[in-house]
Design an enzyme around this catalytic site. Sequence first.
Site, PDB file in Angstrom:
ATOM      1  N   ASP A  60       0.862  -1.178   0.000  1.00  0.00           N
ATOM      2  CA  ASP A  60       0.000   0.000   0.000  1.00  0.00           C
ATOM      3  C   ASP A  60       0.908   1.241   0.000  1.00  0.00           C
ATOM      4  O   ASP A  60       1.791   1.342  -0.835  1.00  0.00           O
ATOM      5  CB  ASP A  60      -0.959  -0.060   1.189  1.00  0.00           C
ATOM      6  CG  ASP A  60      -1.949   1.096   1.237  1.00  0.00           C
ATOM      7  OD1 ASP A  60      -2.940   1.049   0.480  1.00  0.00           O
ATOM      8  OD2 ASP A  60      -1.730   2.040   2.017  1.00  0.00           O
ATOM      9  N   HIS A 112      -6.958  -6.231  -1.350  1.00  0.00           N
ATOM     10  CA  HIS A 112      -5.909  -5.232  -1.163  1.00  0.00           C
ATOM     11  C   HIS A 112      -4.854  -5.615  -0.136  1.00  0.00           C
ATOM     12  O   HIS A 112      -3.706  -5.183  -0.226  1.00  0.00           O
ATOM     13  CB  HIS A 112      -6.558  -3.908  -0.747  1.00  0.00           C
ATOM     14  CG  HIS A 112      -5.584  -2.799  -0.559  1.00  0.00           C
ATOM     15  ND1 HIS A 112      -4.801  -2.325  -1.601  1.00  0.00           N
ATOM     16  CD2 HIS A 112      -5.234  -2.071   0.545  1.00  0.00           C
ATOM     17  CE1 HIS A 112      -4.025  -1.357  -1.143  1.00  0.00           C
ATOM     18  NE2 HIS A 112      -4.265  -1.182   0.149  1.00  0.00           N
TER      19      HIS A 112
END
Length: 316
Positions: A94, A293
């Site tokens: 991320d 994610h």
Amino acid sequence: MIDVNGIQLHIAEQGEGPLVLLLHGFPESWHSWRHQFGPLAEAGFRVVAPDQRGYGGSDHPEDVADYSILHLVGDVVGLIRALGEERAFVVGHDWGAPVAWHTALLRPDVVRGVAGLSVPPPFRGGQPPLRTMRERFGGRFYWNYFEEPGVAEAEFTADTRTTLRKLLYSASGDAPGAGRPEQALVDPERGWLTDAADPEVLPAWLTEEDLDRLTESFAPGFTGALNWYRNLDRNWELTAPWQGAVVSPPALYVYGDRDLVPAFPGTPELIDKLPELMPNLRRKPLVLPGCGHWTQLERPDEVNEALLGFLTELRD
């Protein structure tokens, strides 16, 4: 606690050998790498994961400008030196991925190899990213929701544990409709969390204890973490000297096929071109089926296998 560039960073550490730095993203902490410590340390690496500035037990500078990409890369370089090393492998997920990629871009002399999870390498666009998204989505893209100081903070701190549970679950491969090519848009009047998916039972990769621990790490609030987003246009300005530069150290990129980040505008086309754009990409981008994610949490075994293969090859 390690003194780096005038602030203190909290780190977790395990193992001996070549240094591997693991950089977390939003909204996470060093603990997001809990499944990587053991396997990497057992394979002969010194594994260090900091709470990055503005997170957890590390310092939270007050000035928004103290969260620019140059500060974040400076923290990585300073941490390598503070740990008594000259070079390191740098791995990020991320927001940690852009920090890792930019460290390799700006200071390739200290990076033995770089790996990014979810977010691909940075290739500077033609105009500031916050402005780009504001124009494209009428100010409803989540980056723009984060821009106004105090707005997202107020929503997120009303119930920190619920906030984190919803953010983690709704961006995972387990959420309803995961993988659909939709953008992360927010109605400013309703906020982010109103329509975010909330699980009746936590997915297997997230325990109640994990959530408790993450909630505790956000006791100081979300401002430091959100300040990273508030520097996106400033970062675009600061990195102008590297326009057209490439990430030269050996590289690995891994993402899930249900992750919305690789579907951001222009990103699928970028990923397709990575083998051409990155001279030292060691394999085609690794796509993990069914993964959302939270790459290293949702698919720890596959991520560990990829990282160990990459790191061991470069070490040997």
